[in-house]
Design an enzyme around this catalytic site. Structure first.
Site, mmCIF file in Angstrom:
data_model
loop_
_atom_site.group_PDB
_atom_site.id
_atom_site.type_symbol
_atom_site.label_atom_id
_atom_site.label_comp_id
_atom_site.label_asym_id
_atom_site.label_seq_id
_atom_site.Cartn_x
_atom_site.Cartn_y
_atom_site.Cartn_z
ATOM 1 C CE1 TYR A 1 -3.770 2.299 1.036
ATOM 2 C CE2 TYR A 1 -2.507 2.849 2.993
ATOM 3 C CZ TYR A 1 -3.584 3.079 2.158
ATOM 4 O OH TYR A 1 -4.454 4.090 2.468
ATOM 5 C CE LYS B 1 -9.292 0.911 3.095
ATOM 6 N NZ LYS B 1 -7.950 0.488 2.743
ATOM 7 C CG ASP C 1 -1.897 -4.173 4.772
ATOM 8 O OD1 ASP C 1 -3.029 -4.650 4.974
ATOM 9 O OD2 ASP C 1 -1.696 -2.993 4.404
HETATM 10 C C1 LIG Z 1 -6.819 1.223 3.223
HETATM 11 C C2 LIG Z 1 -5.637 0.390 3.454
HETATM 12 C C3 LIG Z 1 -4.739 0.703 4.464
HETATM 13 C C4 LIG Z 1 -4.886 1.939 5.306
HETATM 14 O O1 LIG Z 1 -6.070 1.988 6.025
HETATM 15 P P1 LIG Z 1 -6.595 3.412 6.582
HETATM 16 O O2 LIG Z 1 -7.576 3.043 7.617
HETATM 17 O O3 LIG Z 1 -7.194 4.096 5.395
HETATM 18 O O4 LIG Z 1 -5.403 4.126 7.112
HETATM 19 C C5 LIG Z 1 -3.657 -0.107 4.638
HETATM 20 N N1 LIG Z 1 -3.457 -1.194 3.866
HETATM 21 C C6 LIG Z 1 -4.313 -1.543 2.903
HETATM 22 C C7 LIG Z 1 -4.039 -2.747 2.086
HETATM 23 C C8 LIG Z 1 -5.431 -0.765 2.650
HETATM 24 O O5 LIG Z 1 -6.264 -1.099 1.671
#
Ligand SMILES: *Cc1c(COP(=O)(O)O)cnc(C)c1O
Length: 380
Positions: A103, A200, A175
């Site tokens: 990301y 998400k 992640d």
């Molecule tokens: C959106 C996202 C993040 C960051 O999340 P936020 O809550 O927007 O800071 C990190 N990693 C991935 C893969 C994401 O899709």
């Protein structure tokens, strides 16, 4: 208990008041009956609100349950959770091996902040698998994964990378936002720290930001310690929303998988599309890894338009009426994103036959979404 039953029955109110959901408790000060109780609280009494009281505790318990972890830390955003995982895993200076597909804002943290900690970021091909062994030296301080990659959806061989790292005594961080902590369990595969943006799929309604990190054993102890050290806290109101989102997560993911696959298959057959990057499609280059390690798919995937420039790709996104144009994914509303402006690669250049677009399929009717995509693609 099976996963879906645990998701429903974990993190429930334990106050014996009959309420199904834990109450929201807003607190900084927690009054103590005496000074000795203030400094040495007995039982489960908290002596201060930092770190959260309820339903933060219930949310942690529920997410810990998802990963079968020993500790779950909560962070004020998904980005902050990945940063917390990296900071916790790092024990000193050296080289951090980072997937080239991470990301964007995580990449920026690695490029700008790691060198200030004496750590040099080195990016590797997300598809390196067991080949990571050739990059590991006595200097390797960390290996970071993201699977699938945010924009380009490569699936990483997490078990192979984790086992090479363990053999060399190197901590690993993943992640795993796309899996929402339910479509695969990286801790089961030997990864030390699993971070995800609850923003998400767990949230699911595009109305707050939060992240979590889960870990087992010694890593869990380090994580609990760092979380306190950095003073991380999330609002109990947001924790309530995350816990509420969690209850319907498997249901929403099932729908996202089915709808995104239907649209992915139609795009694959569309004459203006050269490739669809959806790991659940048999044509995806990492489909075998996906089939081995994942129990299902999320609704976020990308596709390449044949011979269409990045600018034309943006115009196609702009001509969509039902899909929103925006960052993030996993909400109930469908989103489209032109990716070319954001792709940064240094291990292997990103090569494509045209513009790269990403879709997050929401809960609308598939036929309406498809009609919208068809009218936009007809403009090429
Ligand atoms: C959106 C996202 C993040 C960051 O999340 P936020 O809550 O927007 O800071 C990190 N990693 C991935 C893969 C994401 O899709």
């Amino acid at each position: 208990m099976k996963r879906d039953t645990r998701i429903i029955h974990s993190g429930r109110s334990d106050e014996g008041d009959g309420l199904v959901n834990p109450a929201i408790k807003r607190a900084s000060t927690v009054l103590a009956p005496s000074t000795s109780e203030l400094y040495e609280p007995t039982g489960s009494r908290r002596h201060y609100g930092r770190g959260g009281i309820a339903p933060n505790k219930e949310l942690r318990d529920a997410i810990r349950g998802l990963y079968d972890a020993d500790h779950c830390a909560l962070a004020p955003s998904g980005l902050a959770s990945v940063v917390l995982a990296i900071r916790t895993a790092l024990k000193g200076p050296g080289v951090a091996l980072i997937s080239d597909g991470v990301y964007g804002p995580v990449r920026r943290f690695c490029d700008e902040e790691l060198p200030r900690l004496g750590v040099k970021p080195v990016y590797y091909d997300p598809r390196i698998g067991a080949g990571i062994t050739s990059l590991i030296t006595s200097d390797t301080a960390l290996i970071a994964l993201e699977s699938p990659s945010s924009l380009t959806l490569e699936i990483q061989d997490a078990p192979a990378i984790a086992s090479a790292a363990r053999a060399a005594g190197v901590p690993t961080v993943i992640d795993d936002t796309w899996t929402a902590g339910v479509l695969m369990n990286p801790l089961e595969m030997g990864v030390d720290y699993a971070a995800q943006a609850l923003t998400k799929y767990v949230g699911g309604h595009s109305d707050f930001l939060m992240g979590s990190v889960a870990a087992r054993g010694e890593a869990a102890k380090r994580l609990a310690d760092r979380e306190k050290l950095y003073g991380l806290h999330v609002s109990p109101d947001d924790a309530f929303l995350a816990l509420r989102g969690l209850r319907t997560l498997p249901l929403r993911l099932e729908r996202a998988e089915a709808a995104s696959l239907e649209i992915a298959r139609r795009l694959e057959a569309h004459p203006k599309v050269s490739r669809v990057l959806h790991p659940a499609l048999p044509s995806h280059p990492d489909h075998a890894l996906y089939a081995r390690d994942f129990s299902g798919a999320a609704g976020c995937f990308s596709f390449v338009l044949k011979g269409v420039s990045a600018r034309e790709g943006e115009a196609i996104v702009d001509s969509l009426k039902l899909f929103g144009i925006g960052f993030s994914w996993g909400g109930y509303e469908s989103l489209a994103l032109s990716c070319d402006r954001q792709i940064r690669r240094t291990a292997l250049p990103w090569k494509a036959e045209g513009a790269l677009l990403r879709l997050s399929i929401g809960l609308e009717d598939v036929e309406d979404l498809w009609a919208d995509l068809e009218q936009a693609l007809a403009r090429i």
